[in-house]
Scaffold this motif. Sequence first.
Motif, PDB file in Angstrom:
ATOM      1  N   ASP A  39       0.838  -1.204   0.000  1.00 33.48           N
ATOM      2  CA  ASP A  39       0.000   0.000   0.000  1.00 33.48           C
ATOM      3  C   ASP A  39       0.874   1.255   0.000  1.00 33.48           C
ATOM      4  OD1 ASP A  39      -2.307  -1.508   0.098  1.00 33.48           O
ATOM      5  OD2 ASP A  39      -2.496  -1.383   2.275  1.00 33.48           O
ATOM      6  N   PRO A  40       0.411   2.331  -0.623  1.00 29.80           N
ATOM      7  CA  PRO A  40       1.166   3.593  -0.604  1.00 29.80           C
ATOM      8  C   PRO A  40       1.451   4.052   0.821  1.00 29.80           C
ATOM      9  CG  PRO A  40      -0.644   3.713  -2.182  1.00 29.80           C
ATOM     10  CD  PRO A  40      -0.842   2.449  -1.399  1.00 29.80           C
ATOM     11  N   ALA A  41       2.552   4.746   1.010  1.00 29.62           N
ATOM     12  CA  ALA A  41       2.932   5.233   2.330  1.00 29.62           C
ATOM     13  C   ALA A  41       1.837   6.120   2.916  1.00 29.62           C
ATOM     14  CB  ALA A  41       4.242   6.015   2.243  1.00 29.62           C
ATOM     15  N   GLY A  42       1.515   5.891   4.167  1.00 29.62           N
ATOM     16  CA  GLY A  42       0.512   6.698   4.840  1.00 29.62           C
ATOM     17  C   GLY A  42      -0.922   6.261   4.612  1.00 29.62           C
ATOM     18  N   ARG A  56     -14.353  -2.227   2.576  1.00 29.82           N
ATOM     19  CA  ARG A  56     -12.974  -1.908   2.951  1.00 29.82           C
ATOM     20  C   ARG A  56     -12.726  -0.457   2.587  1.00 29.82           C
ATOM     21  NH1 ARG A  56      -8.503  -6.151   1.487  1.00 29.82           N
ATOM     22  NH2 ARG A  56      -9.671  -7.150   3.184  1.00 29.82           N
ATOM     23  N   ARG A  57     -12.238   0.304   3.568  1.00 31.05           N
ATOM     24  CA  ARG A  57     -12.035   1.738   3.379  1.00 31.05           C
ATOM     25  C   ARG A  57     -10.541   2.014   3.208  1.00 31.05           C
ATOM     26  NH1 ARG A  57     -17.002   4.411   6.555  1.00 31.05           N
ATOM     27  NH2 ARG A  57     -16.307   6.230   5.368  1.00 31.05           N
ATOM     28  N   PHE A  58     -10.240   2.838   2.195  1.00 31.35           N
ATOM     29  CA  PHE A  58      -8.866   3.222   1.887  1.00 31.35           C
ATOM     30  C   PHE A  58      -8.754   4.736   2.044  1.00 31.35           C
ATOM     31  CE2 PHE A  58      -9.795  -0.639  -0.333  1.00 31.35           C
ATOM     32  CZ  PHE A  58      -8.622  -1.369  -0.342  1.00 31.35           C
ATOM     33  N   GLN A  59      -7.993   5.175   3.022  1.00 33.26           N
ATOM     34  CA  GLN A  59      -7.848   6.611   3.276  1.00 33.26           C
ATOM     35  C   GLN A  59      -6.390   7.000   3.069  1.00 33.26           C
ATOM     36  OE1 GLN A  59      -8.771   8.086   7.265  1.00 33.26           O
ATOM     37  NE2 GLN A  59      -9.765   9.848   6.325  1.00 33.26           N
ATOM     38  N   PRO A  60      -6.098   7.748   2.009  1.00 33.30           N
ATOM     39  CA  PRO A  60      -4.711   8.134   1.742  1.00 33.30           C
ATOM     40  C   PRO A  60      -4.248   9.251   2.668  1.00 33.30           C
ATOM     41  CG  PRO A  60      -6.150   9.183   0.162  1.00 33.30           C
ATOM     42  CD  PRO A  60      -7.029   8.301   1.010  1.00 33.30           C
ATOM     43  N   HIS A  62      -3.056  12.899   3.560  1.00 37.33           N
ATOM     44  CA  HIS A  62      -3.499  14.200   3.021  1.00 37.33           C
ATOM     45  C   HIS A  62      -4.813  14.042   2.245  1.00 37.33           C
ATOM     46  CE1 HIS A  62       0.533  15.345   4.145  1.00 37.33           C
ATOM     47  NE2 HIS A  62       1.049  14.510   3.279  1.00 37.33           N
ATOM     48  N   CYS A  63      -5.757  13.321   2.864  1.00 39.63           N
ATOM     49  CA  CYS A  63      -7.029  12.997   2.220  1.00 39.63           C
ATOM     50  C   CYS A  63      -7.915  14.229   2.080  1.00 39.63           C
ATOM     51  CB  CYS A  63      -7.747  11.937   3.050  1.00 39.63           C
ATOM     52  SG  CYS A  63      -9.222  11.257   2.291  1.00 39.63           S
ATOM     53  N   ARG A  64      -8.514  14.375   0.921  1.00 47.22           N
ATOM     54  CA  ARG A  64      -9.436  15.473   0.661  1.00 47.22           C
ATOM     55  C   ARG A  64     -10.854  15.040   1.007  1.00 47.22           C
ATOM     56  NH1 ARG A  64      -7.968  17.547  -5.309  1.00 47.22           N
ATOM     57  NH2 ARG A  64      -9.208  19.320  -4.621  1.00 47.22           N
ATOM     58  N   THR A  65     -11.775  15.984   1.065  1.00 46.61           N
ATOM     59  CA  THR A  65     -13.155  15.666   1.413  1.00 46.61           C
ATOM     60  C   THR A  65     -13.872  15.008   0.234  1.00 46.61           C
ATOM     61  OG1 THR A  65     -13.882  17.875   0.744  1.00 46.61           O
ATOM     62  CG2 THR A  65     -13.290  17.551   3.060  1.00 46.61           C
ATOM     63  N   GLY A  66     -14.890  14.223   0.560  1.00 50.84           N
ATOM     64  CA  GLY A  66     -15.679  13.559  -0.471  1.00 50.84           C
ATOM     65  C   GLY A  66     -15.209  12.144  -0.698  1.00 50.84           C
ATOM     66  N   VAL A  67     -16.048  11.166  -0.366  1.00 49.24           N
ATOM     67  CA  VAL A  67     -15.659   9.767  -0.542  1.00 49.24           C
ATOM     68  C   VAL A  67     -16.056   9.275  -1.931  1.00 49.24           C
ATOM     69  CG1 VAL A  67     -15.899   9.321   1.928  1.00 49.24           C
ATOM     70  CG2 VAL A  67     -17.809   8.806   0.377  1.00 49.24           C
ATOM     71  N   GLU A  93      -5.084   6.740  -3.712  1.00 44.40           N
ATOM     72  CA  GLU A  93      -3.865   7.547  -3.724  1.00 44.40           C
ATOM     73  C   GLU A  93      -3.900   8.572  -4.845  1.00 44.40           C
ATOM     74  OE1 GLU A  93       0.096   8.530  -2.358  1.00 44.40           O
ATOM     75  OE2 GLU A  93      -1.630   7.506  -1.481  1.00 44.40           O
ATOM     76  N   ARG A  94      -4.358   8.162  -6.025  1.00 45.42           N
ATOM     77  CA  ARG A  94      -4.388   9.070  -7.182  1.00 45.42           C
ATOM     78  C   ARG A  94      -5.444  10.169  -7.010  1.00 45.42           C
ATOM     79  NH1 ARG A  94      -1.722   7.336 -11.855  1.00 45.42           N
ATOM     80  NH2 ARG A  94      -0.808   5.260 -11.692  1.00 45.42           N
ATOM     81  N   LEU A  95      -6.597   9.819  -6.451  1.00 43.40           N
ATOM     82  CA  LEU A  95      -7.668  10.801  -6.281  1.00 43.40           C
ATOM     83  C   LEU A  95      -7.488  11.630  -5.021  1.00 43.40           C
ATOM     84  CD1 LEU A  95     -10.870   8.783  -7.289  1.00 43.40           C
ATOM     85  CD2 LEU A  95      -9.439  10.248  -8.727  1.00 43.40           C
ATOM     86  N   ARG A  96      -6.638  11.157  -4.122  1.00 38.58           N
ATOM     87  CA  ARG A  96      -6.422  11.824  -2.837  1.00 38.58           C
ATOM     88  C   ARG A  96      -7.743  11.945  -2.064  1.00 38.58           C
ATOM     89  NH1 ARG A  96      -3.812  17.234  -4.664  1.00 38.58           N
ATOM     90  NH2 ARG A  96      -5.255  16.866  -6.408  1.00 38.58           N
TER      91      ARG A  96
END
Length: 274
Positions: A39-42, A56-60, A62-67, A93-96
């Motif tokens: 998985d990407p760092a963080g 399954r939830r993936f939270q990168p 520096h996550c931005r609002t909006g799932v 990760e790509r969508l942040r």
Amino acid sequence: MRIDDFIHQFSLADAAAEAPVTAKRRAYEALHARRRAVDPAGMQVRNERIADVKVRRFQPAHCRTGVVVYLHGGGWNLGSVDSHHGITADLAERLRREVISVDYRLLPEASYAEALADCQAVVETTAPVAVIGDSAGGRLAIDVAHTGEWQGVLGLIYPVVGTPTLDTLGADAPLLSRADVLSLWQAAAPDVPAIDTERPPAMTIEALAVERDPLTLPLERTIGSWRQAGASVGYRCAPDMVHSALHGHAELPLMQIAWQDFCQAIEGRLDDGA
């Protein structure tokens, strides 16, 4: 990696069509487990339930609002949040943005209607800014958009559109034949909602297809109808790629380019407030 090597690795020949679905699932999951990247760092990953549906939830970082809700492929009888873990982690990760991968019920133990109900429940509860699905999950995403009140960006990756027939499908291709599509459709069809296929499921759509796939021809025709009906539809087709190539996006240069363009288009739509 060459596409021919990918096709060889992804052939499920060992799990013959006559094999029990449980054996095919084991082969499918093992195939993807061997290729799962770190998985990407963080990245924070957790399993939970939303509206009593496993996700399954993936939270990168520096996550931005909006799932974003993701509906996996696998012909409605295969696939899970495990098999598509690498795709959904990379998408987040790509969508942040946080991506929620839905572990909807599978055929034949459940019906298509029950699988769709699981997806609808998660979408209705989380109110995502985007719903994205690949293959069979792409059809679920279309039907979620058609049958509910959700409005947002719809992302489709080589989805099943319309009613597949020998007349509407494109030519056979590696990893997915016309007979495969029709067999899977026959199992799902009794519970697929009756919808006007020319009516856009959403007014903002981004689609990704691959050149060697019987599902690409009907998708391109349908996109034409959606555009004529007023929908804004972005489209790209990865040359020489095959169905399931999304799992090789990190190793197949042409798929990597198409996947990156698709994700950037989704991100741009969200940034524009579509």
